[in-house]
Write a protein that holds these residues in place. Sequence first.
Motif, short mmCIF file in Angstrom:
data_model
loop_
_atom_site.label_atom_id
_atom_site.label_comp_id
_atom_site.label_asym_id
_atom_site.label_seq_id
_atom_site.Cartn_x
_atom_site.Cartn_y
_atom_site.Cartn_z
N ASP A 30 -125.68 60.32 10.98
CA ASP A 30 -124.33 59.95 11.42
C ASP A 30 -124.36 59.42 12.85
O ASP A 30 -124.95 60.03 13.74
N LYS A 31 -123.71 58.28 13.04
CA LYS A 31 -123.53 57.71 14.38
C LYS A 31 -122.03 57.50 14.54
O LYS A 31 -121.48 56.51 14.06
N ILE A 32 -121.40 58.45 15.21
CA ILE A 32 -119.94 58.58 15.15
C ILE A 32 -119.29 58.17 16.46
O ILE A 32 -119.72 58.59 17.54
N GLY A 33 -118.25 57.36 16.36
CA GLY A 33 -117.41 57.03 17.51
C GLY A 33 -116.08 57.75 17.37
O GLY A 33 -115.49 57.78 16.29
N VAL A 34 -115.60 58.37 18.47
CA VAL A 34 -114.34 59.11 18.46
C VAL A 34 -113.27 58.26 19.15
O VAL A 34 -113.47 57.80 20.28
N ILE A 35 -112.15 58.06 18.47
CA ILE A 35 -111.07 57.20 18.96
C ILE A 35 -109.76 57.99 18.98
O ILE A 35 -109.52 58.82 18.10
N GLY A 36 -108.94 57.73 19.99
CA GLY A 36 -107.62 58.37 20.06
C GLY A 36 -106.95 58.02 21.37
O GLY A 36 -107.62 57.66 22.35
N ILE A 37 -105.62 58.13 21.39
CA ILE A 37 -104.87 57.86 22.62
C ILE A 37 -105.26 58.88 23.67
O ILE A 37 -105.57 60.04 23.35
N ASN A 38 -105.26 58.49 24.95
CA ASN A 38 -105.57 59.43 26.02
C ASN A 38 -104.68 60.66 25.92
O ASN A 38 -103.47 60.56 25.70
N ASP A 183 -118.81 48.50 17.50
CA ASP A 183 -119.16 47.63 16.37
C ASP A 183 -120.66 47.60 16.13
O ASP A 183 -121.12 47.51 14.99
N LYS A 184 -121.44 47.67 17.21
CA LYS A 184 -122.89 47.51 17.09
C LYS A 184 -123.61 48.79 16.67
O LYS A 184 -124.61 48.72 15.95
N VAL A 185 -123.16 49.97 17.14
CA VAL A 185 -124.02 51.16 16.99
C VAL A 185 -123.50 52.25 16.07
O VAL A 185 -124.27 53.12 15.67
N VAL A 186 -122.19 52.28 15.74
CA VAL A 186 -121.71 53.41 14.94
C VAL A 186 -121.59 53.06 13.47
O VAL A 186 -121.42 51.90 13.11
N ASN A 187 -121.70 54.09 12.63
CA ASN A 187 -121.49 53.90 11.19
C ASN A 187 -120.36 54.78 10.66
O ASN A 187 -120.14 54.88 9.46
N LYS A 188 -119.65 55.43 11.60
CA LYS A 188 -118.51 56.25 11.20
C LYS A 188 -117.56 56.36 12.39
O LYS A 188 -118.01 56.46 13.54
N ILE A 189 -116.27 56.33 12.12
CA ILE A 189 -115.26 56.50 13.16
C ILE A 189 -114.43 57.75 12.84
O ILE A 189 -113.99 57.94 11.71
N ILE A 190 -114.23 58.60 13.87
CA ILE A 190 -113.31 59.72 13.77
C ILE A 190 -112.11 59.41 14.65
O ILE A 190 -112.27 59.16 15.85
N GLU A 191 -110.92 59.41 14.07
CA GLU A 191 -109.70 59.15 14.83
C GLU A 191 -108.91 60.44 14.97
O GLU A 191 -108.66 61.14 13.99
N THR A 199 -111.29 60.44 9.13
CA THR A 199 -112.67 59.94 9.16
C THR A 199 -112.75 58.63 8.37
O THR A 199 -112.24 58.54 7.25
N TYR A 200 -113.39 57.63 8.97
CA TYR A 200 -113.53 56.31 8.34
C TYR A 200 -115.00 55.90 8.33
O TYR A 200 -115.66 55.96 9.37
N PRO A 201 -115.54 55.47 7.20
CA PRO A 201 -116.90 54.94 7.19
C PRO A 201 -116.95 53.55 7.82
O PRO A 201 -115.99 52.78 7.70
N LYS A 567 -124.54 58.48 -0.42
CA LYS A 567 -124.60 57.10 -0.93
C LYS A 567 -124.18 56.12 0.16
O LYS A 567 -124.79 55.06 0.34
N LEU A 568 -123.15 56.52 0.92
CA LEU A 568 -122.62 55.66 1.99
C LEU A 568 -123.67 55.42 3.07
O LEU A 568 -123.86 54.30 3.54
N ASN A 569 -124.37 56.48 3.47
CA ASN A 569 -125.42 56.33 4.49
C ASN A 569 -126.52 55.38 4.01
O ASN A 569 -127.01 54.54 4.76
N GLU A 570 -126.89 55.54 2.74
CA GLU A 570 -127.92 54.67 2.15
C GLU A 570 -127.47 53.21 2.16
O GLU A 570 -128.23 52.31 2.52
N LEU A 571 -126.20 52.98 1.81
CA LEU A 571 -125.66 51.62 1.78
C LEU A 571 -125.57 51.02 3.18
O LEU A 571 -125.87 49.85 3.40
N MET A 572 -125.15 51.86 4.17
CA MET A 572 -125.03 51.37 5.54
C MET A 572 -126.40 50.97 6.10
O MET A 572 -126.55 49.98 6.80
#
Length: 605
Positions: A30-38, A183-191, A199-201, A567-572
């Motif tokens: 998992d390479k996860i980026g965390v997003i949310g309003i301050n 865009d370049k390094v993550v394969n999952k976003i947590i909002e 969680t978004y793949p 399966k998702l990790n394999e596809l990514m």
Amino acid sequence: MNLLTVENMTKSYTERLLFDNVSFGINEGDKIGVIGINGTGKSTLLKIIAGLEDGDTGNVVKGRTVRIGYLPQTPTFDEDLTILQNVVKDQKAEEEYRNLEGEAYAMLQKLGIEDPNASPKNLSGGQKKRAALVRTLLTPADILVLDEPTNHLDNEMAEWLEDYLSRYRGAFIMITHDRYFLDKVVNKIIEIDKGKIYTYPGNYTKFIELKAEREDMELATERKAKSMYRMELEWMMRGARARSTKQKARIERFETLRDRKGIETDGKVEINALASRLGKKTIELNEISKSYGDKKLIEDFTYILLPEDRIGIIGPNGCGKSTLLNIITGKIQADKGLVEVGTTVKIGYFSQENEYMDEKLRVIDYVRETAEYIQTSEGTITAAQMCEKFLFTGSMQYSLISKLSGGEKRRLYLLKVLMDAPNILVLDEPTNDLDIQTLTILEDYLETYPGIVVTVSHDRYFLDKIATRIFSFERNGVIDQYEGNFSDYKIAAQGQEKNNEQDYSYSKTTEKKSASMETWKQRAPKLKFSYREQREYETIDEDIAKLELEIEEVDREIEKSSTNYSKLNELMENKEKLEKALEEKMERWVYLNDLAEQIEAAKNK
């Protein structure tokens, strides 16, 4: 394999609910980026994962052998040790052959720490963050927890970190507002949104698409619920009798619909174009120079700011970008040269560090210090209304500044700068500590802003959105100018570098030839394809088309497998390999077509 799980976590800070019974997991790869309003709790979430804070309820479950490396927002150092000693302290190389100190030394220099053997006492806040980043990256860990690793990195450093994390074998979770980086390094976003976690793949671009789909589905569900409520309300008003079990169930359904919590839409940082009238004369820089000791930052720079200029300033850390802004704003004087400022010029300066804020003040009182009312294209707006537009709702306006998060203080500072209605807006690293939503609205605002914008930024996405001219700090205080945004600058700069290499190669060849009287008679080799190149040239278009089709097919499979993480990790991973192969093929296509054109030109001579 699962590495860590957050189970049913609830967490409040003062009267604010950050997490409401949330759960999610971190798996291998998992390479996860965390997003949310301050202020939504992004940094708090990372501290909970790192074991530095606990939730009010819920658990964090991880394997006994799972190791975590943590980069805090504000790192600390032992000032009795050198920078290098701080970085390698208590760390052991997992492989005997690994030279940990040498590796740390090289990484520190790569990130702009010129003397790793110096004391950390004299490091700036940005340098400390970069040194702490090296310390964290070298920590043997199964999960890296990184809080704003891209802050204080120049473009070259950010690209280095992109490459490092793209190749990193472990998992990581990080907060960053750099959208190209996501865009370049993550394969999952947590909002994090209103106390919930989604969680978004995929990367940031995929997140935008999937979030829109989620919100559309929620709105459709809400519309359906409202329609049912109206129907049940009419039935109740006709006089419901609760004698039968069926009627009791219907009354209960009505009460459930009545008491349901409606969808809370995201607040928007709506900013109207606020600017005073700007006369013909703006700011003129005439052959200005500035040095500190032996270090030359700016040498003989001349420029006249033009109406509606959108200037992005880039360069390595410490090269003089902020110094140029300080000269433009009159905070410091140039060593030589002249700065002329028009009489109607009104500068708004959004600096890297917030101005002094009296944290005992309420939010609304801090804003009112600048103006109680302000004139906009929509008419007169009060300070309270402007606070609302900046996500400071009624209750928050009467909160003390001391209760705000770091990002919320930045947003408040930006509001105060803009409320003064400047006609020249000077922004020093505006993307640091502002959430992505605020940045997006700020970018939209700057597109219609009637004044001049001058910004220093390492955020490539931000520069692509707002800049129409780039000032690039080069060697020995020289500032080169490029038309267009950051991507245009990269293309132009790479072309210039290539030309310089060709010129250098030509001069070296000339030197060698002049050393021998016989070489001038030698003829240049005839341009032609090798057998292998000819075959490759004939099939490369088909190869590219095939790879593009394979990527499209993988994208379709990813959409179908959004809930199947293995399966998702394999596809990514497969998609990443295909995209890399496509990129290599495209570079090869450019080379072969250039060579074909040269061969054709040589034939026609």
